[in-house]
Design an enzyme around this catalytic site. Structure first.
Site: not given
Length: 256
Positions: A97-98, A76, A127
């Protein structure tokens, strides 16, 4: 080490863990309260200013040594990193990303349906993506989930900011309530909305990352050293693999 590589994982922390506290505490002096502070707002901007130049330098090496490789970015501020790469580099990059995987599993559990049978479509920027479709055997799962949030205050407490966003925008967001409380900063504008919507930890707790990240990083580094030395086993179990990118939607459907 890069020469001839097919894939590169970018997972870097520039200037050390002490910066996490500064990312939080300097803005706090000016009245800006943050939970995570690594993706947007002043904390995200501070991190971008020190991280993006290093990332772009890595990409220059990729262009020279392994131009055909995919660079998988796990650092990030995700969208800023991906945008900087897209605007300045010829390297093949993707942001991961998870959050999509984690949120989809939660939605299946809350809806009381087997994960393998749930059909969903998720789209948006990394995100800040949205589950635009959520169904089970042709039945839309959203109406029942929204009714449950309205009727069960205890259940709503599990994810107050995201559930509030879902009620207003129609869809569930991939990011945690802590992240979302910063992305839509009216949740953190004053004490009143914070008291109503923000809770401890990933649910919006003040200074959550700044207070915990150094210890998390220390534990993670020790676990890796133990694995390399043979003191701890390396799990070969495959993890979640559905990617969330900065530019394209991904769809998961039930297995046939």
């Amino acid at each position: 080490m890069l020469r001839g590589a097919d894939y590169i994982i970018n997972c870097i922390e520039v200037s050390g863990v002490q910066c996490v506290a500064w990312d939080n505490d300097i803005p706090l002096e000016y009245g800006i309260d943050q939970c995570i502070g690594d993706t947007t707002g002043p904390g995200g901007l501070f991190k971008a200013l020190r991280t993006v130049p290093v990332y772009l330098a890595v990409l220059k090496d990729v262009e020279r040594l392994c131009p055909g490789a995919w660079v998988l970015n796990y650092t990030n501020p995700m969208s800023i990193m991906c945008l900087a790469a897209a605007r300045t580099s010829r390297a093949r990059t993707i942001g991961l990303c998870h959050s999509v995987q984690g949120a989809s599993h939660s939605l299946a559990a809350w809806s009381g349906v087997p994960y393998e049978e749930m059909k969903w479509t998720c789209a948006g920027v990394n995100h800040l993506a949205w589950f635009t479709e959520l169904s089970h055997r042709g039945r839309d799962l959203y109406p029942a989930l929204k009714r449950r949030v309205r009727a069960d205050a205890k259940f709503a407490e599990r994810d107050l900011v995201r559930f509030d966003m879902m009620q207003h925008f129609g869809y569930y967001c991939t990011e945690s309530s802590g992240h979302d409380s910063e992305y839509l900063p009216y949740y953190r504008k004053s004490a009143e909305p914070m008291k109503k919507y923000c809770r401890a930890g990933y649910l919006g707790g003040s200074r959550f990352y700044a207070s915990n990240w150094p210890a998390w990083r220390k534990a993670c580094d020790q676990r890796r050293r133990d694995q390399v030395s043979g003191k701890a086993a390396i799990s070969l179990r495959r993890g979640w693999s559905t990617p969330a990118t900065s530019s394209r939607p991904w769809k998961r459907t039930a297995r046939s």
